[in-house]
Scaffold this active site. Structure first.
Site, PDB file in Angstrom:
ATOM      1  CD  GLU A   1       8.358 -28.575   3.142  1.00 46.99           C
ATOM      2  OE1 GLU A   1       7.718 -28.787   2.084  1.00 46.99           O
ATOM      3  OE2 GLU A   1       9.266 -29.330   3.555  1.00 46.99           O
ATOM      4  CD  GLU A   7       7.960 -23.904  -2.621  1.00 49.80           C
ATOM      5  OE1 GLU A   7       6.738 -23.707  -2.435  1.00 49.80           O
ATOM      6  OE2 GLU A   7       8.544 -24.954  -2.299  1.00 49.80           O
ATOM      7  CG  ASP A  51       3.017 -28.570   4.289  1.00 49.78           C
ATOM      8  OD1 ASP A  51       4.144 -28.044   4.265  1.00 49.78           O
ATOM      9  OD2 ASP A  51       1.970 -27.946   4.087  1.00 49.78           O
TER      10      ASP A  51
END
EC number: 2.7.1.147
Length: 418
Positions: free
Chosen positions: A216, A247, A400
């Site tokens: 992750e 990201e 998450d």
């Protein structure tokens, strides 16, 4: 982890700060750096996470935060949040290795097991400034609800529990390994970064064959460090990646991938551009007949849609996996058990091109079958819109939760690691 609930304005008012000009800082050294970085990202409505270098100043801010009305403690850290989400299923047992202080240990689900070596006397705090869409601070107005995270977390930054984690796997016998926290290493020296990154790769190679490994990612600022993660065998050593739009673009910029000349996304990330970058990652760093790599899966998530990209022959049930990730985004943000149609909106593009690097196809979303699928040179893409919560209760940990839910529904067919 301390969470500043309600208006972020109240937090800065308590710090004696007033809104000024926004400016990104790769590392925060002062309250002024914190204010400028927060203004920069709140103005974009974008999530971000930064390391705060001054220990005393950080703890002063943490003390002020803990005394704010409505301040609350929540489980924090990508690994703990993913583990906590898995643990809501009573049939699953979770091993969590990381620096776990007394408050975090108290907040963890009973299904989360922490080895004694991971327990420490003091908690590591990550401070979160949350804001709603349309929230104003001076002349600043947030276009989207989001959060800004900062910490002075040296234990996670040094990956102190890495060896404890790998040593615990033989007894625990996991069906899945989830790694996170590489972004926390940005607060370390270049030499320590290089050393620990090589040790991460060695540790991953020690994980028993046949166990999928998910990495992750999180907000990063150091392009050289990101290039090291991509090129120094970290990507080929893991089976799956989870990441968001910031990201993804930063990764492409750091490693000279598609659309890397783009400085930032202009509003909703273009589906075709996202698809191009995902394709490039799997083609350049994923498994193929000529490359010894384990990487076969990427779960991309942004506010209004998700894409699950997989190398053909290694994964199944992608439709359910990407849909489950989208569903939990809506329910967790609104704090509801099921999607409440009165509290969500559909903002995803109704049609889009699947590529801009080559001649892609045009896809029009069918409301009766909202998960769209396309294929490109042995890679499958599954796209789903997200029902976005209009008035989110909590934005922290959404990525998450999305990744863990997608992994829970994914079916993997692994060949032994070389």
């Amino acid at each position: 982890m301390a969470l500043w609930r309600g208006s972020a304005y109240a937090g800065f008012l308590a710090l004696g700060r007033s809104p000024g000009n926004g400016k990104d800082h790769t590392i925060l050294h002062s309250r002024n750096d914190l204010e400028e970085a927060f203004v920069h990202f709140m103005g974009k409505g974008a999530a971000a996470e930064r390391f705060f270098s001054d220990k005393e100043a950080f703890h002063d801010i943490a003390q002020i935060a803990s005394e704010l009305p409505g301040a609350q403690h929540y489980v924090g850290g990508n690994a703990a949040l993913i583990g906590q989400k898995f643990a809501t299923n009573s049939d699953l047992k979770v091993l969590l290795c990381g620096p776990v202080g007394p408050k975090l240990h108290e907040l963890l689900d009973d299904n989360v097991f922490v080895p004694p070596e991971s327990l420490q006397e003091v908690d590591e705090f990550h401070l979160i400034l949350e804001y709603q869409a349309g929230e104003e601070w001076g002349r600043l107005k947030a276009p989207h609800a989001n959060r800004f995270i900062f910490s002075h977390d040296l234990s996670n930054g040094a990956m102190n529990m890495l060896e404890v984690f790998v040593a615990s796997l033989e007894e625990f016998q996991p069906d899945l390994v989830v790694l996170s926290g590489l972004h926390m290493m940005e607060g370390q020296s270049k030499e320590l970064q290089r050393k620990r990154l090589l040790e991460v790769v060695t540790s991953i190679s020690d994980i028993p064959t046949g166990i999928p490994v998910h990495l992750e990612l999180a907000s990063m600022t150091n392009k050289e460090f990101m290039r090291s993660i991509v090129h120094q065998q970290v990507f080929p050593a893991v089976t799956s990646l989870g990441l968001n739009e910031q990201e993804l673009l930063f990764l492409s910029q750091a490693a000279s991938g598609p659309h890397s000349s783009l400085s930032s996304w202009n509003g909703v990330p273009d589906v075709g551009m996202v698809s191009d970058i995902l394709f490039w990652i799997l083609k350049e760093h994923g498994r193929s007949k000529s490359r010894a790599s384990d990487l076969t899966r990427i779960h991309f998530h942004t506010l209004v849609y998700h894409i699950l990209a997989t190398v053909d022959g290694h994964w199944a049930n992608q439709l359910a996996a990407v849909a489950a990730g989208a569903r939990v985004a809506g329910t967790q943000a609104c704090a509801t058990e099921a999607i409440d149609t009165n509290r969500v909106s559909l903002r995803a593009p109704h049609e889009f091109m699947t590529s801009h690097s080559e001649v892609g196809s045009r896809i029009v979303i069918n409301p009766n079958e909202p998960v769209a699928e396309w294929h490109r040179e042995g890679i499958s893409f599954h796209f789903t819109p997200v029902l976005v919560c209009k008035d989110p209760i909590r934005t922290v940990g959404l990525g998450d939760a999305i990744s863990s839910e997608g992994l829970f529904y994914s079916e993997v067919a692994l060949t032994p690691r070389k």
